[in-house]
Design a protein around this motif. Sequence first.
Motif, PDB file in Angstrom:
ATOM      1  N   PRO A 225      45.464 -21.318  66.618  1.00  0.00           N
ATOM      2  CA  PRO A 225      46.346 -20.249  67.080  1.00  0.00           C
ATOM      3  C   PRO A 225      47.442 -20.769  68.008  1.00  0.00           C
ATOM      4  CG  PRO A 225      44.063 -19.533  67.175  1.00  0.00           C
ATOM      5  CD  PRO A 225      44.031 -20.992  66.868  1.00  0.00           C
ATOM      6  N   TRP A 226      47.110 -21.731  68.872  1.00  0.00           N
ATOM      7  CA  TRP A 226      48.130 -22.284  69.765  1.00  0.00           C
ATOM      8  C   TRP A 226      49.188 -23.041  68.974  1.00  0.00           C
ATOM      9  CZ3 TRP A 226      50.114 -27.062  70.753  1.00  0.00           C
ATOM     10  CH2 TRP A 226      50.962 -27.158  71.857  1.00  0.00           C
ATOM     11  N   LEU A 227      48.782 -23.799  67.944  1.00  0.00           N
ATOM     12  CA  LEU A 227      49.744 -24.540  67.133  1.00  0.00           C
ATOM     13  C   LEU A 227      50.732 -23.600  66.434  1.00  0.00           C
ATOM     14  CD1 LEU A 227      47.405 -27.223  65.511  1.00  0.00           C
ATOM     15  CD2 LEU A 227      49.155 -27.608  67.258  1.00  0.00           C
ATOM     16  N   ILE A 228      50.231 -22.461  65.976  1.00  0.00           N
ATOM     17  CA  ILE A 228      51.121 -21.472  65.364  1.00  0.00           C
ATOM     18  C   ILE A 228      52.136 -20.973  66.384  1.00  0.00           C
ATOM     19  CG2 ILE A 228      51.246 -19.179  64.301  1.00  0.00           C
ATOM     20  CD1 ILE A 228      50.097 -21.307  62.459  1.00  0.00           C
ATOM     21  N   LEU A 229      51.661 -20.673  67.596  1.00  0.00           N
ATOM     22  CA  LEU A 229      52.566 -20.208  68.649  1.00  0.00           C
ATOM     23  C   LEU A 229      53.577 -21.281  69.025  1.00  0.00           C
ATOM     24  CD1 LEU A 229      50.210 -18.236  71.071  1.00  0.00           C
ATOM     25  CD2 LEU A 229      51.866 -17.309  69.445  1.00  0.00           C
ATOM     26  N   PHE A 230      53.142 -22.538  69.033  1.00  0.00           N
ATOM     27  CA  PHE A 230      54.040 -23.652  69.346  1.00  0.00           C
ATOM     28  C   PHE A 230      55.227 -23.673  68.384  1.00  0.00           C
ATOM     29  CE2 PHE A 230      55.544 -27.981  68.847  1.00  0.00           C
ATOM     30  CZ  PHE A 230      55.593 -28.483  70.140  1.00  0.00           C
ATOM     31  N   ALA A 231      54.935 -23.629  67.091  1.00  0.00           N
ATOM     32  CA  ALA A 231      56.005 -23.637  66.094  1.00  0.00           C
ATOM     33  C   ALA A 231      56.847 -22.368  66.174  1.00  0.00           C
ATOM     34  CB  ALA A 231      55.405 -23.787  64.696  1.00  0.00           C
ATOM     35  N   LEU A 232      56.194 -21.248  66.421  1.00  0.00           N
ATOM     36  CA  LEU A 232      56.889 -19.973  66.500  1.00  0.00           C
ATOM     37  C   LEU A 232      57.883 -19.957  67.652  1.00  0.00           C
ATOM     38  CD1 LEU A 232      56.770 -17.221  65.017  1.00  0.00           C
ATOM     39  CD2 LEU A 232      55.191 -16.460  66.785  1.00  0.00           C
ATOM     40  N   ALA A 233      57.453 -20.455  68.826  1.00  0.00           N
ATOM     41  CA  ALA A 233      58.338 -20.468  69.992  1.00  0.00           C
ATOM     42  C   ALA A 233      59.559 -21.340  69.733  1.00  0.00           C
ATOM     43  CB  ALA A 233      57.575 -20.971  71.214  1.00  0.00           C
ATOM     44  N   LEU A 234      59.360 -22.476  69.080  1.00  0.00           N
ATOM     45  CA  LEU A 234      60.484 -23.366  68.796  1.00  0.00           C
ATOM     46  C   LEU A 234      61.504 -22.677  67.897  1.00  0.00           C
ATOM     47  CD1 LEU A 234      60.139 -27.136  67.933  1.00  0.00           C
ATOM     48  CD2 LEU A 234      61.759 -25.695  66.694  1.00  0.00           C
ATOM     49  N   ILE A 235      61.031 -22.013  66.858  1.00  0.00           N
ATOM     50  CA  ILE A 235      61.941 -21.374  65.893  1.00  0.00           C
ATOM     51  C   ILE A 235      62.662 -20.184  66.529  1.00  0.00           C
ATOM     52  CG2 ILE A 235      62.027 -20.098  63.718  1.00  0.00           C
ATOM     53  CD1 ILE A 235      59.664 -21.896  62.805  1.00  0.00           C
ATOM     54  N   ILE A 236      61.928 -19.361  67.286  1.00  0.00           N
ATOM     55  CA  ILE A 236      62.564 -18.199  67.909  1.00  0.00           C
ATOM     56  C   ILE A 236      63.607 -18.639  68.932  1.00  0.00           C
ATOM     57  CG2 ILE A 236      62.183 -16.139  69.327  1.00  0.00           C
ATOM     58  CD1 ILE A 236      59.482 -15.814  68.001  1.00  0.00           C
ATOM     59  N   MET A 237      63.345 -19.757  69.637  1.00  0.00           N
ATOM     60  CA  MET A 237      64.333 -20.241  70.605  1.00  0.00           C
ATOM     61  C   MET A 237      65.610 -20.699  69.918  1.00  0.00           C
ATOM     62  SD  MET A 237      63.760 -19.730  73.708  1.00  0.00           S
ATOM     63  CE  MET A 237      65.100 -20.751  74.304  1.00  0.00           C
ATOM     64  N   LEU A 238      65.508 -21.188  68.676  1.00  0.00           N
ATOM     65  CA  LEU A 238      66.724 -21.499  67.928  1.00  0.00           C
ATOM     66  C   LEU A 238      67.558 -20.233  67.743  1.00  0.00           C
ATOM     67  CD1 LEU A 238      65.273 -23.860  65.159  1.00  0.00           C
ATOM     68  CD2 LEU A 238      66.884 -24.517  66.945  1.00  0.00           C
ATOM     69  N   THR A 239      66.894 -19.132  67.425  1.00  0.00           N
ATOM     70  CA  THR A 239      67.590 -17.847  67.260  1.00  0.00           C
ATOM     71  C   THR A 239      68.268 -17.419  68.553  1.00  0.00           C
ATOM     72  OG1 THR A 239      65.992 -17.129  65.586  1.00  0.00           O
ATOM     73  CG2 THR A 239      67.267 -15.412  66.683  1.00  0.00           C
ATOM     74  N   ILE A 240      67.503 -17.426  69.644  1.00  0.00           N
ATOM     75  CA  ILE A 240      68.017 -16.924  70.917  1.00  0.00           C
ATOM     76  C   ILE A 240      69.115 -17.816  71.476  1.00  0.00           C
ATOM     77  CG2 ILE A 240      67.373 -16.478  73.322  1.00  0.00           C
ATOM     78  CD1 ILE A 240      64.640 -15.560  72.265  1.00  0.00           C
ATOM     79  N   THR A 241      68.913 -19.143  71.409  1.00  0.00           N
ATOM     80  CA  THR A 241      69.893 -20.079  71.971  1.00  0.00           C
ATOM     81  C   THR A 241      71.219 -20.015  71.223  1.00  0.00           C
ATOM     82  OG1 THR A 241      68.118 -21.567  72.670  1.00  0.00           O
ATOM     83  CG2 THR A 241      70.325 -22.502  72.527  1.00  0.00           C
ATOM     84  N   MET A 242      71.159 -19.946  69.912  1.00  0.00           N
ATOM     85  CA  MET A 242      72.404 -19.882  69.143  1.00  0.00           C
ATOM     86  C   MET A 242      73.162 -18.589  69.422  1.00  0.00           C
ATOM     87  SD  MET A 242      71.653 -21.589  65.456  1.00  0.00           S
ATOM     88  CE  MET A 242      71.394 -23.356  65.323  1.00  0.00           C
ATOM     89  N   ARG A 243      72.433 -17.473  69.524  1.00  0.00           N
ATOM     90  CA  ARG A 243      73.099 -16.203  69.824  1.00  0.00           C
ATOM     91  C   ARG A 243      73.773 -16.255  71.192  1.00  0.00           C
ATOM     92  NH1 ARG A 243      70.636 -11.466  70.586  1.00  0.00           N
ATOM     93  NH2 ARG A 243      72.449 -10.361  69.803  1.00  0.00           N
ATOM     94  N   ALA A 244      73.025 -16.730  72.203  1.00  0.00           N
ATOM     95  CA  ALA A 244      73.570 -16.739  73.562  1.00  0.00           C
ATOM     96  C   ALA A 244      74.701 -17.750  73.703  1.00  0.00           C
ATOM     97  CB  ALA A 244      72.452 -17.056  74.562  1.00  0.00           C
ATOM     98  N   GLY A 245      74.478 -18.977  73.202  1.00  0.00           N
ATOM     99  CA  GLY A 245      75.464 -20.027  73.386  1.00  0.00           C
ATOM    100  C   GLY A 245      76.751 -19.817  72.616  1.00  0.00           C
ATOM    101  N   SER A 246      76.668 -19.185  71.453  1.00  0.00           N
ATOM    102  CA  SER A 246      77.871 -18.997  70.634  1.00  0.00           C
ATOM    103  C   SER A 246      78.664 -17.749  71.018  1.00  0.00           C
ATOM    104  CB  SER A 246      77.489 -18.923  69.149  1.00  0.00           C
ATOM    105  OG  SER A 246      76.692 -17.776  68.889  1.00  0.00           O
ATOM    106  N   SER A 247      78.104 -16.899  71.878  1.00  0.00           N
ATOM    107  CA  SER A 247      78.802 -15.659  72.253  1.00  0.00           C
ATOM    108  C   SER A 247      80.154 -15.947  72.886  1.00  0.00           C
ATOM    109  CB  SER A 247      77.940 -14.843  73.214  1.00  0.00           C
ATOM    110  OG  SER A 247      76.754 -14.415  72.600  1.00  0.00           O
ATOM    111  N   TYR A 248      80.215 -16.956  73.745  1.00  0.00           N
ATOM    112  CA  TYR A 248      81.485 -17.323  74.405  1.00  0.00           C
ATOM    113  C   TYR A 248      82.546 -17.646  73.364  1.00  0.00           C
ATOM    114  CZ  TYR A 248      84.819 -20.148  77.080  1.00  0.00           C
ATOM    115  OH  TYR A 248      85.962 -20.667  77.632  1.00  0.00           O
ATOM    116  N   TYR A 249      82.190 -18.472  72.388  1.00  0.00           N
ATOM    117  CA  TYR A 249      83.143 -18.865  71.353  1.00  0.00           C
ATOM    118  C   TYR A 249      83.461 -17.683  70.438  1.00  0.00           C
ATOM    119  CZ  TYR A 249      81.532 -23.398  73.008  1.00  0.00           C
ATOM    120  OH  TYR A 249      81.212 -24.467  73.800  1.00  0.00           O
ATOM    121  N   TYR A 250      82.479 -16.838  70.167  1.00  0.00           N
ATOM    122  CA  TYR A 250      82.646 -15.683  69.283  1.00  0.00           C
ATOM    123  C   TYR A 250      83.701 -14.730  69.831  1.00  0.00           C
ATOM    124  CZ  TYR A 250      81.082 -11.660  66.418  1.00  0.00           C
ATOM    125  OH  TYR A 250      81.010 -10.596  65.554  1.00  0.00           O
TER     126      TYR A 250
END
Length: 439
Positions: A225-250
């Motif tokens: 269960p922890w390994l699933i959460l590990f991968a999940l957190a990494l993927i969701i952070m890609l979503t959140i980081t790209m949204r937040a970081g690209s807002s300035y340029y957008y």
Amino acid sequence: MSTKEKLGYGLGDAGFNLYWTTIASFIAAFYTDVFGISAAAAGTMLLVTKIFDAFTDPVMGAVADRTRTRWGKFRPFLIWGGAPLALAALMTFTTPELGALGRLVWAYVTYSVMMICYTIVSTPYSALSGVMTSRSQDRTSLISIRFIFAFGCGALVNRYTLPLVEQFGQGDPARGWQLTIGLYGILATLVFLLTFLSTRERIAPPITQQSHAVGDLKDLLDNKPWLILFALALIIMLTITMRAGSSYYYFNYYLVKPELLSSYLFWQMIFYAVGAACTPLMTRFIDKAKLLMLLMALTATFSICLYFVPKDGIPLIFTLNCLISLCLGPKSPLTWSMYADTADYTEWKTGRRATAMTFAAATFSQKLGGAFGSAIMLWLLALLGYQANQAQAGSSLVGINLLQTVIPGVFALIAAVLVTRYTLTGKRLRQIQLDLETR
């Protein structure tokens, strides 16, 4: 736990988001448009330093798990690390009078030191939630309050950081950033002190436990269960980081409406907070894993729809942003509560408990996700011909739009599929916690 203690713990994440939200929303723009390094160089620097920083999380987890003081294992780091973190952040957002190579070296060193200091304080803080209570629903409530404070403070940071930079800088953005971060550092240090004073640690490892850091890591690698959460957190952070970081340029280059950026980010964080606040209510009726799967699927749908909104459709852009944020808001309370459950699972299975290592390794995955998210964003901008403070070419504009919409949506869809593999739910989780109480 009393409401006062829950609020005291939650307040701590307001302090962390004075740093985290600033980094997520503005660090890329600061380095390219103020500090004066290229998008490609900034992307590589953020990736290299964040990967290095991510590996410090398990080390800090091992240190915290083995700390013994009269105040507990985790609380003392809130007062030991606050001031060094504030000083490191001040240096990171200082623009020195150096050549191109000198500035790049400065960026590597200061950003690395800041993130190490952040780890020293944040890893024990996250682990603290796992030893304040053993009840799963109480953990969800506690962590939901934490993220209400986190997103609420993040909303204020997104709304007022650029105006503060302008006010303090008086035409000198480099000085404006330096003074703004200095103010945030002072406030964060005081907040950490209040969290230290208002919380208690109640859960300790078994008295007879004999463990070492390598064994703690092995236990995690055996915890599916922890390994699933590990991968999940990494993927969701890609979503959140790209949204937040690209807002300035957008907003600055794609929509050409920079005056709306602060409001866009403000409402983004407000709806993150609303989503976090609703989490304890939703988990009374829907299992945590099923709820997370549904929310990530909705995030993917709304993100892809945003791509097709025309540039003049500002009300619809804001509406979809709020809906996406509402769906992402419960992600943090859900996953952090689930991490505490996986610490219980390790103790139930092995007789050993390493709460800080569980959370530290989780933060490791989030930082990797953030690192790859920032790097991919900046590398794609460089590949498509982005030039700072200039009108962008057609390919660059398409890339900026994709970074704010479709690309985060695809990662959210992958997360929705992955969460179906998480099995520590329902009756199984309740039985594990009953067995631990019996022991």
